[in-house]
Design a protein around this motif. Structure first.
Motif, PDB file in Angstrom:
ATOM      1  N   GLU A  88       0.832  -1.208   0.000  1.00 31.88           N
ATOM      2  CA  GLU A  88       0.000   0.000   0.000  1.00 31.88           C
ATOM      3  C   GLU A  88       0.873   1.268   0.000  1.00 31.88           C
TER       4      GLU A  88
ATOM      5  N   GLU B 161      -2.484  -4.310  -1.721  1.00 34.68           N
ATOM      6  CA  GLU B 161      -1.728  -4.114  -2.957  1.00 34.68           C
ATOM      7  C   GLU B 161      -0.235  -4.052  -2.653  1.00 34.68           C
TER       8      GLU B 161
ATOM      9  N   ILE C 115       3.291  -5.020  -9.985  1.00 36.86           N
ATOM     10  CA  ILE C 115       2.206  -4.721  -9.047  1.00 36.86           C
ATOM     11  C   ILE C 115       1.294  -5.944  -8.949  1.00 36.86           C
TER      12      ILE C 115
ATOM     13  N   ILE D  66      -1.896  -7.942  -6.228  1.00 32.58           N
ATOM     14  CA  ILE D  66      -2.835  -7.805  -5.113  1.00 32.58           C
ATOM     15  C   ILE D  66      -3.002  -9.146  -4.419  1.00 32.58           C
TER      16      ILE D  66
ATOM     17  N   ARG E 107      -4.825   5.902  -6.198  1.00 30.66           N
ATOM     18  CA  ARG E 107      -5.489   5.119  -5.151  1.00 30.66           C
ATOM     19  C   ARG E 107      -5.880   6.004  -3.978  1.00 30.66           C
TER      20      ARG E 107
ATOM     21  N   ALA F 177      -7.706  -0.074  -5.764  1.00 32.01           N
ATOM     22  CA  ALA F 177      -6.571  -0.356  -6.639  1.00 32.01           C
ATOM     23  C   ALA F 177      -7.010  -1.004  -7.941  1.00 32.01           C
ATOM     24  N   THR F 178      -8.121  -1.722  -7.912  1.00 29.61           N
ATOM     25  CA  THR F 178      -8.623  -2.378  -9.114  1.00 29.61           C
ATOM     26  C   THR F 178      -9.342  -1.411 -10.054  1.00 29.61           C
TER      27      THR F 178
END
Length: 695
Positions: free
Chosen positions: A331, A365, A393, A395, A604, A622-623
């Motif tokens: 994060e 994330e 990156i 998740i 974000r 984040a998505t």
């Protein structure tokens, strides 16, 4: 690297250095000092050469005349390839407003021009021939074609057969194609370059000018650099250009500013067309450089969860002079960091395993950041300077995604004009008259200075103006100012949440519908969702956003987004996901003509606070991150100003949250559109969502 001993040969019609193909990652360079308007000093040149090296540029074209001798000495010492260009340009004699009409062209085949043109060629070669950095002689710039220039090219070949000869103008008249040893074009689109390279090419290809960097530009540059490893005969190109040619001047109140064409009562003029550099005229690096540096990396880092692939595209140097620094962030916060020594030889690649703590127990994330940095100081950079980076990156899903219920209770007051939502230490008000959210008051502090409104317009960039965006899509400008709220509905009213929806129609078309839905939660957070229902037959949207103002005291920004410099959907490969800080005023980039600037993609979170660190936080998942532009000025204030000094005094911080903004483009600045995949068709449904919380 120093160039040192030089040997050229044409092998399979490709330019080689010691048997290895050269890819020019270059820039066109003028010698210019903004304060004096004259030739630059040694200190300026040293700054320039270090800036080139620090940003992965390996080549310079001396457009459109030979430079000072010191410049070639520095290129010899620091290792920069040079196209040395003869002092010749007769553009206006054969091209008028883009139309080719060569009947008045000089020097053409006119014998009376041969001696004076050849004198320039001889003077350049004899002065500069002993500089190892010069790979190519250039016959000049934009002077069409003809026998005079072909004779110059043959003089270069006969006098100095070790070097190649460049001339772009034969593109307009293939009768004189043998003037140039390479296919050279200006501002060719990537598709046009590929067409040449796929059509039995007889010469290697160079873009002697590409990526016209005027104002907010350099979008889509990756489409050019991706050709490097796809085609053997593609040899790269030279960005136009290195530095803006603005000149320092004082306004009527005695304040200095960077002046452009027309500011000296000069007529005729091309106004801001001299501001097309990746460095500002006052020798400050523009945010465009972030993308250039990344796309010009000779060392490619491609990490995954287990390690990193390092692809060394250098011709000669291994990675022994660099350290591999890699870190794991959760994060945006670094939780692990290591340093490794790697040895990947030139023209090879290797997979390097990386060791990280387990991420299984902590959802969220993660970013794996890898970088190669200098072990020791060099002539051109300090120890620790980053030459290349790559990110991965991913998740980790939460196995128990259910969230605890929000404590607190809401009280709703329905008035004739306003709807008020009250909670613990906050009140939020919606106005039927204004047709929007009008108050967001946390602990007695009012955060809404001007109500949120749908926004479909950005301040036009130089490239936008070159494509007549104002004419083609000006209806979206009007739509941003003339919306009409046609319905307000409380769609949900519970003790822990209240939802209010505003529906708007727009002047651009009767069928256009936009809804903005606000959901107030018991803790005072405000979820905002905006939806545009697509309509066919309309021009593409410059942006789909929601914009509002907060008091100017809330100017400190803390981002978890792509950065650190501004970035756009077609200029974000050089950005990295991380935590960055700046001020709202920093997001008015130094483009001499005010225009759209300061955007961040992949947002974000961004905190907007005052000196006491109070304010609001905007978040998105984040998505489905959003884009944000947070500035002291609206799009319309920027649109209306011809110079930065014309912008008004600062009274607000303007917060613009977008689902999507079109790219900035950059193939050229006089008609090349933003590439199709980076535009926003009007017939598609658009939707974005974010949350506002108190800090």
């Amino acid at each position: 690297q120093k160039i040192g001993f030089r040997k050229f040969e044409m092998v399979n019609k490709v330019m080689h250095l010691n048997g290895k193909r050269i890819v020019f990652k270059g820039v066109n360079r003028h010698e210019f000092n903004a304060r004096t308007g004259r030739a630059i000093s040694r200190e300026d040149m040293l700054w320039d050469i270090r800036t080139l090296k620090q940003n992965n540029m390996n080549a310079v074209r001396t457009s459109h005349y030979p430079n000072q001798t010191l410049w070639y000495e520095l290129c010899d010492e620091y290792g920069i390839y040079v196209i040395d260009e003869m002092n010749l340009e007769t553009h206006g004699s054969w091209q008028k407003l883009g139309a080719v009409e060569p009947s008045w062209n000089i020097p053409a085949n006119l014998p009376e021009w041969q001696d004076i043109v050849m004198d320039r060629a001889i003077s350049m070669l004899e002065r500069d021939k002993n500089h190892a950095s010069i790979l190519i002689w250039s016959c000049g710039n934009e002077s069409y074609a003809g026998e005079v220039l072909r004779n110059v090219a043959n003089y270069f070949r006969s006098t100095d057969p070790s070097r190649l000869v460049h001339y772009e103008g034969v593109f307009h008249n293939r009768t004189y194609d043998d003037t140039s040893d390479m296919e050279s074009r200006m501002y060719a689109k990537p598709a046009d370059i590929e067409q040449y390279l796929n059509d039995n090419p007889q010469k290697p290809y160079i873009s002697c000018e590409y990526m016209h960097a005027m104002g907010n530009s350099v979008g889509g540059m990756h489409k050019y650099t991706e050709l490097e490893n796809k085609y053997e005969l593609y040899q790269g190109g030279f960005i136009w250009d290195y530095i803006d040619q603005a000149v320092m001047k004082k306004d009527r109140y005695g304040r200095e500013y960077l002046a452009i064409g027309g500011d000296f009562d000069d007529r005729p003029t091309d106004y801001g067309f001299c501001t097309d550099g990746i460095v500002y005229a006052d020798r400050k690096v523009s945010p465009k450089m972030q993308e250039v540096k990344f796309l010009y990396q000779n060392l490619k880092l491609i990490p995954d969860t287990k390690g990193v692939t390092i692809r060394n595209e250098n011709l000669f140097e291994g990675t022994g002079d660099y350290e591999l620094v890699y870190s794991l962030l959760h994060e945006g916060q670094e939780i692990a960091r290591n340093v490794s020594h790697v040895d990947v030889a030139a023209q090879t690649e290797a997979y390097i395993p990386l060791t990280f703590p387990s991420t299984d127990e902590k959802p969220g994330e993660y970013v794996i950041h890898t970088a190669l940095v200098l072990k020791e100081a060099t002539l051109w950079a300090k120890a620790g300077h980053e030459v290349a980076f790559g990110q991965h990156i991913f998740i980790v899903e939460d196995p128990n995604p259910l969230k605890a219920p929000i404590a607190g209770a809401l009280r709703v007051v329905h008035g004739d004009v306003n709807i008020g939502v009250h909670g613990t230490d906050f009140t939020i008000m919606f106005s039927k008259g204004a047709g929007s959210l009008t108050s967001l008051r946390y602990a007695g502090r009012e955060m809404i200075a001007t109500p949120p409104a749908p926004l479909f317009w950005r301040a036009t960039t130089d490239n936008d103006r070159g494509t007549a965006l104002g004419f083609e899509a000006g209806g979206w400008f009007a739509a941003s100012l003339t919306r009409k709220c046609v319905d307000i509905e409380v769609t949900e009213e519970q003790t822990d949440r209240v939802t209010i929806t505003f529906r708007y129609t727009l002047s651009i078309h009767a069928d256009v519908q936009v809804t903005v839905t606000y959901t107030v939660l018991a803790d005072g957070s405000l979820n905002v969702k905006s939806t545009y229902e697509g309509v066919s037959g309309l021009p593409n949207l410059p942006i789909f956003a929601l914009s509002f103002k907060v008091p100017a005291d809330y100017r400190h920004l803390d981002w978890y987004a792509m950065g650190p410099e501004e970035n756009y959907i077609d200029r974000a490969l050089g950005a990295r996901l991380g935590v960055f800080r700046n001020e709202a005023a920093d997001n008015v980039s130094g483009y001499v003509v005010p225009q759209e600037s300061g955007n961040r993609t992949g947002v974000r979170r961004v905190d907007i606070t005052d000196d006491s660190q109070r304010g609001i936080r905007i978040t998105a998942p984040a998505t489905a991150p959003v884009e944000c532009n947070i500035s002291p000025y609206t799009a319309f204030e920027l649109e209306s100003a011809g110079h930065l000094y014309e912008l008004p005094n600062v009274y607000y911080t303007v917060v613009t949250v977008a689902g999507k903004q079109m790219g900035v483009g950059g193939d050229d600045s006089w008609g090349a559109p933003v590439h199709e995949e980076y535009q926003i068709p009007a017939d598609q449904k658009l939707e974005f969502e974010f949350t506002v919380q108190r800090i």
